[in-house]
Scaffold this motif. Structure first.
Motif, PDB file in Angstrom:
ATOM      1  N   ARG A   1      40.378  37.661  34.258  1.00 29.46           N
ATOM      2  CA  ARG A   1      39.824  39.008  34.384  1.00 29.46           C
ATOM      3  C   ARG A   1      40.698  39.867  35.304  1.00 29.46           C
ATOM      4  NH1 ARG A   1      33.574  40.625  35.506  1.00 29.46           N
ATOM      5  NH2 ARG A   1      33.938  42.795  36.063  1.00 29.46           N
TER       6      ARG A   1
ATOM      7  N   ILE B   1      33.704  47.198  33.705  1.00 29.17           N
ATOM      8  CA  ILE B   1      32.483  47.623  34.395  1.00 29.17           C
ATOM      9  C   ILE B   1      31.262  47.073  33.666  1.00 29.17           C
ATOM     10  CG2 ILE B   1      31.123  49.599  35.179  1.00 29.17           C
ATOM     11  CD1 ILE B   1      33.693  51.199  35.357  1.00 29.17           C
TER      12      ILE B   1
ATOM     13  N   SER C   1      30.404  43.704  34.889  1.00 25.51           N
ATOM     14  CA  SER C   1      30.122  43.566  36.316  1.00 25.51           C
ATOM     15  C   SER C   1      28.632  43.371  36.555  1.00 25.51           C
ATOM     16  CB  SER C   1      30.610  44.813  37.068  1.00 25.51           C
ATOM     17  OG  SER C   1      32.011  44.976  36.890  1.00 25.51           O
ATOM     18  N   SER C   2      28.328  42.431  37.407  1.00 29.42           N
ATOM     19  CA  SER C   2      26.926  42.154  37.712  1.00 29.42           C
ATOM     20  C   SER C   2      26.368  43.092  38.780  1.00 29.42           C
ATOM     21  CB  SER C   2      26.778  40.708  38.180  1.00 29.42           C
ATOM     22  OG  SER C   2      27.595  40.465  39.321  1.00 29.42           O
TER      23      SER C   2
ATOM     24  N   TRP D   1      27.689  46.509  41.843  1.00 27.29           N
ATOM     25  CA  TRP D   1      28.708  47.475  42.223  1.00 27.29           C
ATOM     26  C   TRP D   1      29.912  46.821  42.886  1.00 27.29           C
ATOM     27  CZ3 TRP D   1      30.280  48.134  47.221  1.00 27.29           C
ATOM     28  CH2 TRP D   1      29.459  47.658  48.241  1.00 27.29           C
TER      29      TRP D   1
ATOM     30  N   GLN E   1      31.322  43.880  42.187  1.00 30.61           N
ATOM     31  CA  GLN E   1      32.213  43.361  41.152  1.00 30.61           C
ATOM     32  C   GLN E   1      32.896  44.496  40.404  1.00 30.61           C
ATOM     33  OE1 GLN E   1      30.295  40.751  38.316  1.00 30.61           O
ATOM     34  NE2 GLN E   1      32.165  39.528  38.060  1.00 30.61           N
ATOM     35  N   ALA E   2      32.179  45.592  40.169  1.00 30.88           N
ATOM     36  CA  ALA E   2      32.787  46.759  39.527  1.00 30.88           C
ATOM     37  C   ALA E   2      33.895  47.331  40.409  1.00 30.88           C
ATOM     38  CB  ALA E   2      31.728  47.819  39.251  1.00 30.88           C
TER      39      ALA E   2
ATOM     40  N   THR F   1      35.732  45.737  42.535  1.00 28.91           N
ATOM     41  CA  THR F   1      36.885  44.836  42.479  1.00 28.91           C
ATOM     42  C   THR F   1      37.716  45.097  41.232  1.00 28.91           C
ATOM     43  OG1 THR F   1      35.690  43.133  43.717  1.00 28.91           O
ATOM     44  CG2 THR F   1      37.609  42.418  42.431  1.00 28.91           C
ATOM     45  N   SER F   2      37.042  45.237  40.092  1.00 32.18           N
ATOM     46  CA  SER F   2      37.764  45.524  38.845  1.00 32.18           C
ATOM     47  C   SER F   2      38.460  46.874  38.915  1.00 32.18           C
ATOM     48  CB  SER F   2      36.795  45.490  37.659  1.00 32.18           C
ATOM     49  OG  SER F   2      36.266  44.196  37.477  1.00 32.18           O
TER      50      SER F   2
ATOM     51  N   GLN G   1      29.032  52.280  38.133  1.00 31.02           N
ATOM     52  CA  GLN G   1      28.197  51.123  37.811  1.00 31.02           C
ATOM     53  C   GLN G   1      26.750  51.336  38.224  1.00 31.02           C
ATOM     54  OE1 GLN G   1      26.566  48.496  39.518  1.00 31.02           O
ATOM     55  NE2 GLN G   1      26.265  47.296  37.629  1.00 31.02           N
TER      56      GLN G   1
END
Length: 536
Positions: free
Chosen positions: A16, A51, A54-55, A57, A59-60, A62-63, A117
């Motif tokens: 990812r 996004i 993403s579980s 905000w 994780q979003a 980070t992406s 997100q």
């Protein structure tokens, strides 16, 4: 496309992370000098799908950061060239410069992804077209912040992808680069995102309708631009410009033993026509030299002023980038406390008297001044440019220059030309932008071409011709439609003679500024709300 979306959404770990960085890196191809903007049709959907996966905000974010790091790293790797000019002093900083700058700028994209997100659909399997507008609103807003916070650095705004070729560039006259960023994010992301949301095999007619969602706005902008370019271009009567590009190697620029040679070289190039014949500035009304053309403080050199007075003929004005002190110093005397060093544009008449001054107000961090200078200088850091100590900023709001024989002049030094909406700061409109710069710091890389292209977009946004004088690439005369009338490319030594294109009536963006961004974001918010209401 549903299968492609599923692979992106199901990716984890290093896979990812690689997808995010790779998609961001490829996105940099959409801008000068490549102009491969169709790549965004494939990379921006990956951003949205990340996004989707993403579980929360964090994780979003980070992406978003990984995508932004790839984008800014490949857009700005060339800044490392500046640290090779004095490699013995600064080469050790290259790894930090080419990674920390992209890492810092990517924080804006991380914040944009995290913010988006929070407004993402709860059911990720439902396929929510509204989230495309949410994504565009969030990222465009944070791109505006990137251009304004902490002195701002709006390099390679995504909106520039909708300004090539030239007919599309005319859209900047309406929307400006920030509003175009919001539009570009929707236009390029929508087709694959919508196709990827479908759980059923779509008919060819449906696929064509979805593609038209993006192609129609691009077609309308292209049609408007073609119509606008059909307008005749007038010139300012009685003006003949000569722009000098000496291409002085940056390693020699500030060495004392080369000062006189560099000064004489500017004189020699000024006294001959672009075809090499000597004409002693015959008919030239305005001679334009680049940023810090004289590698010393000219107002403190009686010899230099005497030479200028003997060379510049009656009826000619020299406009040049120059360093100056405020107040001026007596040569050989120590610098008194409180004396300011300024990176300026000076206009000299035929007697070498200064008739107009502009002092740069947007200074380059670490290039022209050290943030928190007492602390950083104590550990041995110094700015990259000539002289100890930081430069000072000029008068705010930025004043126009009154130069004999020219319409009101907006002076912009180096990267000041990057800032949409804030170039003109007073109530008076300029009739000409003069941008002096020195892209010799960045070698034979993509950096000077990106800088030049963004300067062209400023001319369109303001409806004003732009004359650009660079020590090394790219010097040019650009009309208010962004057309390059004359140019000297990177590493070319010579001069340009040109008439001065006339300005046009201030376009919509020149009058409304970034309220156009507000308008577009409000419309997009209305679209998103309407779509979700109709879906329910």
């Amino acid at each position: 496309m549903a299968a492609l979306r599923a692979k992106v959404v199901s990716s984890i770990g290093w896979t990812r992370a690689f997808l995010a960085i790779a998609a961001g890196s490829l996105s940099a191809l959409a801008f000068a000098p490549f102009f491969a903007s169709p790549v965004l049709f494939f990379t921006l959907p990956v951003f949205i799908w990340l996004i989707d996966a993403s579980s929360g905000w964090r994780q979003a974010a980070t992406s978003g950061w990984l995508f932004g790091f790839g984008y800014f790293f490949f857009s700005l790797f060339w800044v490392g060239e500046a640290f090779l000019v004095e490699a013995d002093k600064f080469a050790w900083l290259i790894p930090f410069a080419i990674t920390l700058l992209p890492a810092g700028l990517a924080l804006y994209w991380a914040a944009a992804a995290a913010t988006a997100q929070r407004f993402w659909p709860r059911d990720q399997s439902s396929g929510d077209v509204a989230r495309i507008f949410v994504f565009a609103i969030s990222l465009a807003a944070f791109e505006w912040l990137r251009g304004h916070l902490f002195t701002g650095f709006p390099w390679n705004l995504p909106g520039y992808a909708l300004t090539y070729p030239l007919p599309l560039m005319q859209s900047a006259a309406i929307f400006g680069s920030y509003a175009l960023t919001a539009i570009a994010l929707v236009v390029f992301a929508a087709p694959l995102v919508i196709l990827g949301d479908s759980r059923e095999r779509l008919s060819r007619q449906t696929v064509l309708r979805i593609c038209a969602f993006s192609l129609l706005p691009i077609g309308l902008l292209f049609g408007y631009g073609s119509w606008r370019l059909a307008e005749p271009q007038a010139v300012v009567p009685g003006v003949k410009l000569r722009i000098v590009q000496p291409s002085v190697p940056q390693r020699e620029k500030w060495m004392p033993q080369f000062q006189r040679r560099i000064f004489d070289d500017h004189i020699a190039l000024s006294l001959q026509a672009p075809d090499g014949t000597k004409d002693a500035l015959a008919g030239v009304t305005h001679l334009i030299w680049p940023e810090a053309a004289m590698p010393f403080f000219p107002l403190e050199s009686r010899e230099a002023l005497d030479i200028l007075a003997s060379v510049v003929p009656s009826g000619t004005t020299l406009v040049t980038g120059a360093l100056r002190h405020d107040p001026n110093l007596v040569p050989g005397q120590p610098v008194p406390t409180g004396t300011r060093a300024l990176n300026s544009i000076l206009a000299f008449d035929e007697h070498a008297d200064v008739v107009a001054i502009y002092d740069k107000i947007k200074l380059v961090p670490f290039g022209e001044y050290l943030p928190i200078e007492p602390m950083l200088s104590a550990i041995g850091l110094q700015k990259l440019t000539y002289g100890r100590g930081s430069f000072s900023a000029g008068e705010v709001p930025r004043p126009l220059m009154s130069i004999p024989g020219l319409p009101p002049v907006l002076g912009l030094v180096c990267y000041e030309v990057l800032f949409p909406g804030t170039a003109v700061q007073g109530s008076e409109r300029p009739g000409l932008i003069i941008n002096v710069t020195n892209d010799g710091w960045f070698g034979n890389t993509i950096g000077p071409y990106q800088h030049f292209y963004q300067a062209r977009v400023r001319a369109v946004e303001e409806g004003t011709p732009l004359v650009r004088a660079a020590n090394n690439g790219v010097s040019a005369v650009i009309d208010p439609y962004g057309r390059v009338l004359h140019e000297l490319l990177l590493n070319v030594r010579g001069s340009i003679d040109s008439a001065l294109p006339a300005s046009v009536s201030p376009p919509i963006y020149a009058r409304a500024g970034d309220w156009m961004l507000v308008l577009v974001l409000v419309l997009f918010a209305g679209f998103a709300a309407g779509i979700r209401r109709s879906t329910r």
